[in-house]
Design an enzyme around this catalytic site. Structure first.
Site, PDB file in Angstrom:
ATOM      1  N   LEU B 117       0.801  -1.235   0.000  1.00  0.00           N
ATOM      2  CA  LEU B 117       0.000   0.000   0.000  1.00  0.00           C
ATOM      3  C   LEU B 117       0.832   1.282   0.000  1.00  0.00           C
ATOM      4  O   LEU B 117       2.001   1.280   0.333  1.00  0.00           O
ATOM      5  CB  LEU B 117      -0.965  -0.027   1.188  1.00  0.00           C
ATOM      6  CG  LEU B 117      -2.084  -1.069   1.048  1.00  0.00           C
ATOM      7  CD1 LEU B 117      -2.834  -1.256   2.363  1.00  0.00           C
ATOM      8  CD2 LEU B 117      -3.064  -0.683  -0.058  1.00  0.00           C
ATOM      9  N   SER B 338      26.851  14.532  -4.432  1.00  0.00           N
ATOM     10  CA  SER B 338      27.625  13.370  -3.962  1.00  0.00           C
ATOM     11  C   SER B 338      27.576  12.231  -4.963  1.00  0.00           C
ATOM     12  O   SER B 338      28.546  11.506  -5.134  1.00  0.00           O
ATOM     13  CB  SER B 338      27.068  12.863  -2.623  1.00  0.00           C
ATOM     14  OG  SER B 338      27.362  13.757  -1.587  1.00  0.00           O
ATOM     15  N   GLU B 359      13.301   8.736  -0.469  1.00  0.00           N
ATOM     16  CA  GLU B 359      13.772   7.675  -1.358  1.00  0.00           C
ATOM     17  C   GLU B 359      12.643   6.775  -1.852  1.00  0.00           C
ATOM     18  O   GLU B 359      12.709   6.232  -2.961  1.00  0.00           O
ATOM     19  CB  GLU B 359      14.843   6.845  -0.654  1.00  0.00           C
ATOM     20  CG  GLU B 359      16.133   7.615  -0.334  1.00  0.00           C
ATOM     21  CD  GLU B 359      16.024   8.513   0.900  1.00  0.00           C
ATOM     22  OE1 GLU B 359      14.999   8.436   1.628  1.00  0.00           O
ATOM     23  OE2 GLU B 359      16.955   9.301   1.146  1.00  0.00           O
ATOM     24  N   HIS B 408      28.880   5.682  -2.221  1.00  0.00           N
ATOM     25  CA  HIS B 408      29.335   5.616  -0.828  1.00  0.00           C
ATOM     26  C   HIS B 408      29.156   4.223  -0.249  1.00  0.00           C
ATOM     27  O   HIS B 408      28.532   4.034   0.793  1.00  0.00           O
ATOM     28  CB  HIS B 408      28.585   6.658   0.015  1.00  0.00           C
ATOM     29  CG  HIS B 408      28.915   8.063  -0.371  1.00  0.00           C
ATOM     30  ND1 HIS B 408      28.509   8.599  -1.568  1.00  0.00           N
ATOM     31  CD2 HIS B 408      29.623   9.028   0.261  1.00  0.00           C
ATOM     32  CE1 HIS B 408      28.957   9.837  -1.660  1.00  0.00           C
ATOM     33  NE2 HIS B 408      29.637  10.128  -0.580  1.00  0.00           N
TER      34      HIS B 408
END
Lengths: 619, 619
Positions: B117, B338, B359, B408
């Protein structure tokens, strides 16, 4: 008495050490510290109640640094409070130092490891919830940045905190406008934050985060608030505040000052009185969460010929565990009637937390509960635990003692289709260092292993099954973390099938099939996936004719039980053959999908025969 | 002309098929369909513009079913539009049927797989963003449930949609009060939702979701909206609406009606006109996203004695890729300076999307972009890709064509500490079926592999390094998905060290060290982790004295490159010895941490010597 002048002097010293430590380290985020220096100086100087000798005193206030990159500020605040000489902070970011680049448990005053943004409000909500549930007077303060308010978890936490009426929770929002790569979405339009938190049912005040009177007024209101609403102090601040050449300037995120820049900055702040310190208020009492061991077992009886879903057994066992250990909590994500945490809700509602459909918050709230000695069970569909993979990662860095339960694993859930199937969960938890991963296949082993999870101090994960399974074991059978159980064996076993969960029954069916053709195979129940029972597997390799172990699991092929077996047996003579799910599944019945995935009895039979032929060919 | 009576009759037929199909399947969520039947009937009957023959026509409106458990409603709506006979839906939830329990790409009209969901608004935002960027007239409608609004990702999407001024996006919120296990946090207090979406800068209208005039009015406003704000229609509805004995009742989530209950329900709805259908409006034009291959390579030059960070090379190469392929997009999470997606922002701002620190939304927006033929690169720190593990999982079920870049990685990032270290990412992406996993260690191999990622249709992931590394390769060297590169070899190699990324340089140093003692080892650069170059590894086993491969990686030990090597070599004579990170790391310098993790040159030397002695003992 409130004297802005005194506070200003102390804030100057705070600023100094945020810069000195990062310059010494050669990296870090001094400007992100400076924007919050005034806010936190007032907090520590006038409101924060804390016993430095006992960080886990449950009467202590709590300070969660959600913007973990401002770690030097955290270290300076506690240094200014007298926890250690300020000079110590010069070891910032150096190997072995407790003053790490972002806070971790090496720093005993960190409530949680932070640095993955947007998690602090959830941790704070977990702490504040405990205060509410246990009638403790402490306040929880969470300092967040503004960039991190774009993380959805912040709004999960806000909903949760308001719903739980956590008026003992104070969010201090450091709105310094500048994120890492550019201005945040809203810059200095602080109304955007005020409106959002108000809509999420917080009590909100907007202030100038560098005006000591306004800060003090806001903290006074926030700490005396009893209206059932969590408090948000929306503070307009400037990154790098206090030093002209970095103040509110682009290009200064995550940069330490060079030595000569530092000298210039300190000259601007001069004179600085290095002797100033905070005198923290002491909490009225000292008390730690009582440590409770066990219970060592749960007393559940199962009828011999009945079938049980291991997820249901978990629910029943959880009630028994909580009866014997009042530190046990469970937190659910609106699936309590599927994971069966609803049993705990009915029996001990004060130990049940409804997290609604917000898995990220659920895990970080559990990290907060764990910080003060509770043992939270986090339960939802295994597939939806992936929603909180980053929170799980960070809770592990925090050394939280959380027990995870993932139900509805594998293609065997059937008709609901791939979105609901947990097929990555062994990989997820198996990758996190030191995490116990268990998958019992029947009621008795489930009930026996749950107390072991509680006994283990640290992360433990159990997969539970949607469908019911028959009893394989007897009440007197023993199950250990790192153990396994040989279910079929003979003196002339061809090879071994190591199965886990639902595939144990497929392996047994395959053994029966093969026996009809006079082919004997050994069958092992790998109920402990990590650690895996290497000794037994080595023995199986040695004692079978073909020195082959077939692993069968209802999980994707990479990162699953098969890989644990391969690793354990890497230096042993013999072969491991993995059978697992290799494609995205679909809707269908359990049996159709186990077949479609190539992990049912008939596929096991087929694979055994293929291996038999290969070997014969080679001979 | 708007005639409520006509709509009502059509909605009755929609209701019928939501119930018939689930009863036929014996499972499903009919009540969750019924609450939204009126809303969607008006939408499809009067507003939805769509060419059934070309689901990927970029002039089509888009309908995203965020509440994936209402799949039968989706199937009924398209059936009523004439896409297939309604009778076909009786295969719901059956093996091989395109009508799965939750929508997947088997159903060609599903914009994305849903069922986990809170992801649909992000997918819709991705689609709507494309409409804005490319000046296309289509509208995107997203139907969400109310329970799922507790998911933080919804608020990430809301922020994103408002920030991008997506006034071509319409969220229809089906507030039916009841979630799976109980009432939602806010029940029927729809102001809670109105206030939230308004605070998140949406244009909001609250309606009775069963009143056709109100629905029509709201859709009229929403589809004619040009004020720069996305639209939210907050509809108060009742779960199970239209059938008295299930309407607004507890205990009916996710339950199909029994045959006799279905008869009773249909009798209540009678008479039902089975001949009614929607006549969808046709889009003015037909056009698909142009398919562009390549470019096959990127033309970048590197200076022989200079060092480059692979993340920087990615940024430069991305610009070259986008120059040759206008379908390429990149989406960033406030770390463009970055990950170096900022290079693309500078060169082709219209192909760059700023996702800020969110994200989950970033990945689902990419899934939306991919749906219409774009090739999105999703880039952030590898550690923070775990934040979107569930969205990655679902985007894979959606068969999205996304390229992930995680920078990274590993302990080698140094001082920032464990929260910033990507140590689970190979495991995460490696577990997702069919995902390419690459880790080049120098500039030349990075630039060579990026076009291969684009060429591959489907998921591909590249790890990039924070620190600079020297050039290992020459411009004319070739790199393939599934390839590797032997960097050191001789006729009398003792064993092989297979390294990837930063550890390649440690392996080379170790080889140099050992050579001083006249011990030759073979060194292989595993730049393609999945698929791994099995042939080369087998050859290495065969050609070395000890038949040992040591894998060395800056990743946790489970689920990493070592496990891919173990699996590939499971049936080969020889031994794989894994060297990887086994504990939570800390702050320190790169070299200190590689040593602390036991994966640097000196540890490799030590391990080689130990293995040499073991073997000698055995001999």
């Amino acid at each position: 008495m409130f004297e802005a002048k005194d506070i200003r002097e102390k804030a100057k010293l705070v600023r100094k050490w945020c810069m000195v430590s990062t310059t010494e380290a050669g990296s870090g985020h001094p400007t992100s510290c400076l924007s919050a220096a005034d806010l936190t100086t007032v907090l520590f100087d006038r409101y924060f109640t804390y016993d430095l000798k006992q960080p886990l005193n449950i009467y202590n206030d709590r300070f969660v640094l959600s913007k973990g990159h401002a770690a030097p500020l955290l270290y300076t605040l506690f240094g200014m409070a007298g926890a250690y000489p300020l000079e110590d902070i010069k070891s910032l970011r150096k190997l072995g130092s407790k003053f790490e680049g972002h806070p971790t448990p090496r720093f005993e005053y960190a409530e949680a490891a932070t640095g993955s943004l947007g998690q602090g409000l959830s941790v704070g909500a977990g702490l504040a919830l405990l205060g509410k549930r246990e009638g403790l007077p402490f306040k929880t303060f969470v300092l967040t940045g503004d960039g991190e308010l774009a993380e959805g978890q912040v709004w999960e936490a806000a909903n949760f905190a308001a719903h739980e009426k956590l008026d003992n929770l104070v969010a201090i929002l450091d709105i310094n406008r500048l994120a890492q790569s550019q201005e945040t979405m809203f810059g200095h339009h602080i109304d955007e934050y005020v409106n959002r938190f108000r809509a999420f049912d917080f009590e909100v005040i907007a202030i100038d985060g560098h005006n000591y009177e306004e800060i003090d007024h806001a903290l006074q209101l926030a700490t005396s608030n009893t209206n059932g609403k969590p408090y948000a102090i929306v503070a307009k601040t400037e990154k790098g505040k206090g030093v002209s050449f970095i103040e509110n300037k682009d290009g200064w995120h995550g940069k330490a000052l060079k030595k000569e820049e530092l000298d210039k900055a300190l000259a601007e702040l001069a004179p600085i009185n290095d002797n100033l310190r905070f005198e923290l208020k002491k909490p009225a009492k000292v008390q730690l969460t009582e440590k409770i061991k066990g219970p060592a077992s749960v007393d559940l009886s199962f009828e011999k010929d009945k079938e049980y879903a291991t997820r249901e057994v978990f629910g029943e066992a959880l009630v028994k565990l909580a009866a014997g250990n009042k530190n046990i909590y469970a937190i659910d994500g609106d699936v309590m009637n599927s994971t069966f945490t609803e049993d705990l809700k009915k029996a001990y509602p004060e130990h049940f937390v409804e997290g609604y459909i917000a898995e990220q918050n659920m895990v970080s709230v559990a990290a907060g509960l764990s910080r003060l000695g509770k043992i939270p069970f986090v339960a939802t569909f295994a597939a939806f635990l992936t929603r909180a993979a980053d929170q799980i990662r960070m809770a592990r860095v925090s050394e939280a003692n959380i027990k995870f339960i993932g139900s509805h694993v594998g293609v065997s859930i059937g008709e609901d289709g791939p979105s609901q199937m947990g097929l990555e969960d062994i990989s997820l938890f198996g990758t996190v260092p030191g995490t116990i991963v268990l998958q019992p296949c029947d009621a008795i082993s489930t009930a026996a292993l749950l107390p072991k999870m509680v006994e283990h101090n640290g992360f433990a994960y159990m997969r539970t099954l949607r469908s019911k399974t028959p009893l394989l074991y007897k009440k007197e059978d023993r199950f250990e973390i790192g153990g396994s159980s040989i279910l079929r064996q003979s003196a002339n076993d061809l090879l071994t099938v190591a199965a886990t969960g639902i595939t144990v029954f497929e392996a047994l069916k395959a053994a029966d099939e093969l026996q009809k053709e006079n082919i004997s195979i050994r069958v092992v129940d790998i109920y402990s996936i990590h650690p895996i029972d290497k000794d037994t597997l080595v023995k199986c390799l040695q004692e079978t004719q073909q020195k082959i172990i077939i692993t069968v699991e209802d999980h994707f092929e990479h990162g699953g039980m098969g890989d644990f077996a391969l690793s354990a047996l890497a230096s042993t003579q013999g072969q491991v053959v993995k059978m697992a799910v290799t494609k995205i599944s679909q809707s269908g019945t359990k049996d159709e999908l186990l077949n479609d995935a190539g992990i049912n009895a008939s596929h096991i039979v087929k694979r055994v025969k293929e291996l038999m032929q290969n070997k014969n060919k080679k001979m």
